[in-house]
Motif scaffolding. Sequence first.
Motif, PDB file in Angstrom:
ATOM      1  N   LEU A   9      -5.601 -16.100  15.794  1.00 33.36           N
ATOM      2  CA  LEU A   9      -4.262 -15.671  16.184  1.00 33.36           C
ATOM      3  C   LEU A   9      -4.055 -14.172  15.996  1.00 33.36           C
ATOM      4  N   GLY A  10      -4.934 -13.550  15.257  1.00 31.46           N
ATOM      5  CA  GLY A  10      -4.820 -12.109  15.036  1.00 31.46           C
ATOM      6  C   GLY A  10      -3.967 -11.802  13.829  1.00 31.46           C
ATOM      7  N   PRO A  11      -3.839 -10.522  13.518  1.00 28.12           N
ATOM      8  CA  PRO A  11      -3.079 -10.131  12.332  1.00 28.12           C
ATOM      9  C   PRO A  11      -1.595 -10.409  12.520  1.00 28.12           C
ATOM     10  N   PRO A  12      -0.957 -10.803  11.454  1.00 25.98           N
ATOM     11  CA  PRO A  12       0.475 -11.063  11.558  1.00 25.98           C
ATOM     12  C   PRO A  12       1.264  -9.778  11.814  1.00 25.98           C
ATOM     13  N   LEU A  13       2.356  -9.942  12.513  1.00 23.79           N
ATOM     14  CA  LEU A  13       3.228  -8.813  12.837  1.00 23.79           C
ATOM     15  C   LEU A  13       3.721  -8.118  11.569  1.00 23.79           C
ATOM     16  N   GLY A  14       3.871  -8.889  10.510  1.00 19.47           N
ATOM     17  CA  GLY A  14       4.363  -8.322   9.252  1.00 19.47           C
ATOM     18  C   GLY A  14       3.485  -7.197   8.724  1.00 19.47           C
ATOM     19  N   ARG A  15       2.165  -7.321   8.890  1.00 20.12           N
ATOM     20  CA  ARG A  15       1.263  -6.261   8.417  1.00 20.12           C
ATOM     21  C   ARG A  15       1.446  -4.989   9.243  1.00 20.12           C
ATOM     22  N   HIS A  16       1.665  -5.153  10.544  1.00 22.16           N
ATOM     23  CA  HIS A  16       1.902  -3.978  11.390  1.00 22.16           C
ATOM     24  C   HIS A  16       3.195  -3.277  10.974  1.00 22.16           C
ATOM     25  N   VAL A  17       4.236  -4.069  10.753  1.00 25.64           N
ATOM     26  CA  VAL A  17       5.530  -3.501  10.355  1.00 25.64           C
ATOM     27  C   VAL A  17       5.397  -2.820   8.995  1.00 25.64           C
ATOM     28  N   ALA A  18       4.698  -3.442   8.071  1.00 23.96           N
ATOM     29  CA  ALA A  18       4.508  -2.852   6.744  1.00 23.96           C
ATOM     30  C   ALA A  18       3.694  -1.555   6.826  1.00 23.96           C
ATOM     31  N   ALA A  19       2.669  -1.523   7.688  1.00 25.31           N
ATOM     32  CA  ALA A  19       1.861  -0.309   7.844  1.00 25.31           C
ATOM     33  C   ALA A  19       2.696   0.826   8.433  1.00 25.31           C
ATOM     34  N   VAL A  20       3.548   0.505   9.395  1.00 29.82           N
ATOM     35  CA  VAL A  20       4.438   1.520   9.973  1.00 29.82           C
ATOM     36  C   VAL A  20       5.418   2.012   8.900  1.00 29.82           C
ATOM     37  N   GLY A  21       5.951   1.085   8.102  1.00 26.85           N
ATOM     38  CA  GLY A  21       6.869   1.465   7.029  1.00 26.85           C
ATOM     39  C   GLY A  21       6.201   2.356   5.990  1.00 26.85           C
ATOM     40  N   LEU A  22       4.983   1.988   5.582  1.00 23.72           N
ATOM     41  CA  LEU A  22       4.250   2.792   4.603  1.00 23.72           C
ATOM     42  C   LEU A  22       3.951   4.175   5.160  1.00 23.72           C
ATOM     43  N   THR A  23       3.512   4.225   6.407  1.00 22.42           N
ATOM     44  CA  THR A  23       3.199   5.505   7.041  1.00 22.42           C
ATOM     45  C   THR A  23       4.449   6.371   7.161  1.00 22.42           C
ATOM     46  N   SER A  24       5.553   5.776   7.545  1.00 25.30           N
ATOM     47  CA  SER A  24       6.814   6.521   7.650  1.00 25.30           C
ATOM     48  C   SER A  24       7.257   7.044   6.295  1.00 25.30           C
ATOM     49  N   ALA A  25       7.151   6.209   5.272  1.00 27.33           N
ATOM     50  CA  ALA A  25       7.548   6.633   3.927  1.00 27.33           C
ATOM     51  C   ALA A  25       6.659   7.768   3.427  1.00 27.33           C
ATOM     52  N   MET A  26       5.347   7.653   3.640  1.00 24.47           N
ATOM     53  CA  MET A  26       4.426   8.709   3.217  1.00 24.47           C
ATOM     54  C   MET A  26       4.719  10.011   3.959  1.00 24.47           C
ATOM     55  N   THR A  27       4.961   9.903   5.263  1.00 18.97           N
ATOM     56  CA  THR A  27       5.241  11.090   6.070  1.00 18.97           C
ATOM     57  C   THR A  27       6.514  11.776   5.605  1.00 18.97           C
ATOM     58  N   THR A  28       7.554  10.999   5.384  1.00 18.86           N
ATOM     59  CA  THR A  28       8.832  11.553   4.932  1.00 18.86           C
ATOM     60  C   THR A  28       8.677  12.212   3.566  1.00 18.86           C
ATOM     61  N   LEU A  29       8.015  11.521   2.647  1.00 18.53           N
ATOM     62  CA  LEU A  29       7.825  12.050   1.304  1.00 18.53           C
ATOM     63  C   LEU A  29       7.022  13.347   1.327  1.00 18.53           C
ATOM     64  N   LEU A  30       5.904  13.358   2.040  1.00 17.93           N
ATOM     65  CA  LEU A  30       5.085  14.566   2.088  1.00 17.93           C
ATOM     66  C   LEU A  30       5.778  15.712   2.823  1.00 17.93           C
ATOM     67  N   PHE A  31       6.548  15.376   3.846  1.00 18.31           N
ATOM     68  CA  PHE A  31       7.254  16.428   4.586  1.00 18.31           C
ATOM     69  C   PHE A  31       8.279  17.113   3.696  1.00 18.31           C
ATOM     70  N   TRP A  32       9.090  16.333   2.996  1.00 18.42           N
ATOM     71  CA  TRP A  32      10.164  16.927   2.203  1.00 18.42           C
ATOM     72  C   TRP A  32       9.695  17.518   0.894  1.00 18.42           C
ATOM     73  N   THR A  33       8.616  17.007   0.318  1.00 15.96           N
ATOM     74  CA  THR A  33       8.110  17.604  -0.919  1.00 15.96           C
ATOM     75  C   THR A  33       7.244  18.815  -0.632  1.00 15.96           C
ATOM     76  N   GLY A  34       6.788  18.956   0.599  1.00 21.19           N
ATOM     77  CA  GLY A  34       5.940  20.085   0.951  1.00 21.19           C
ATOM     78  C   GLY A  34       6.687  21.208   1.618  1.00 21.19           C
ATOM     79  N   VAL A  35       7.999  21.152   1.616  1.00 16.39           N
ATOM     80  CA  VAL A  35       8.782  22.188   2.283  1.00 16.39           C
ATOM     81  C   VAL A  35       8.589  23.515   1.560  1.00 16.39           C
ATOM     82  N   ASP A  36       8.178  24.495   2.325  1.00 15.61           N
ATOM     83  CA  ASP A  36       7.974  25.847   1.813  1.00 15.61           C
ATOM     84  C   ASP A  36       9.078  26.723   2.402  1.00 15.61           C
TER      85      ASP A  36
END
Length: 193
Positions: A9-36
């Motif tokens: 059946l393939g990977p569950p949709l939940g893993r895709h949503v969680a990966a997008v959420g993790l990636t978004s959170a990492m991107t937001t965190l690194l963007f705002w903590t890296g502001v020069d």
Amino acid sequence: MSQTVRTRLGPPLGRHVAAVGLTSAMTTLLFWTGVDPGIDRALPLDHTTLADVSFLLLCLILILGALARFVPRLRPAVPWGRELGIAMFVTGGLHALLLAPDLDFLGLVALREGSGLEFRRDMWGAANWIGLVALLYSLALVAISNDWSQRLLGRGWKFLQRQSYTLILLVWLHTAAFVLIGAGHGASLAAWA
């Protein structure tokens, strides 16, 4: 539900949503903590942030895979590598695309007066060529990260996926080249690490 049916059946949709959420959170965190304060953030997203997120996702994938070999309890986390690999490729691709308007063909080709286009032969060009090879290599790994490819390639699939350790070497060389030539004067902590 048996493991065989779940694989088909393939990977569950939940893993895709969680990966997008993790990636978004990492991107937001690194963007705002890296502001020069010295850097004008005209873009809503900085290409170096995307590069860092892509690199950190690659490290997470490789660490999960390596730990799962030694710690059997972590084996259920291995399938997350597919979704995280897709996220890694997307963030790496966006990193390159955000640079495209500023560079001649992603810094691979230089416009020379009178002679037209020439391949760059300096460290800047080498760093970009290595980055392009890493991006294409990750595309190949993502393209075969599915059940159909796994069945088609058999044992060869696992061999190819294990070559992802080559990818981290390419990413490291790409980043190190920029840090060495001084383009990394504002390099992030992830780049220096």
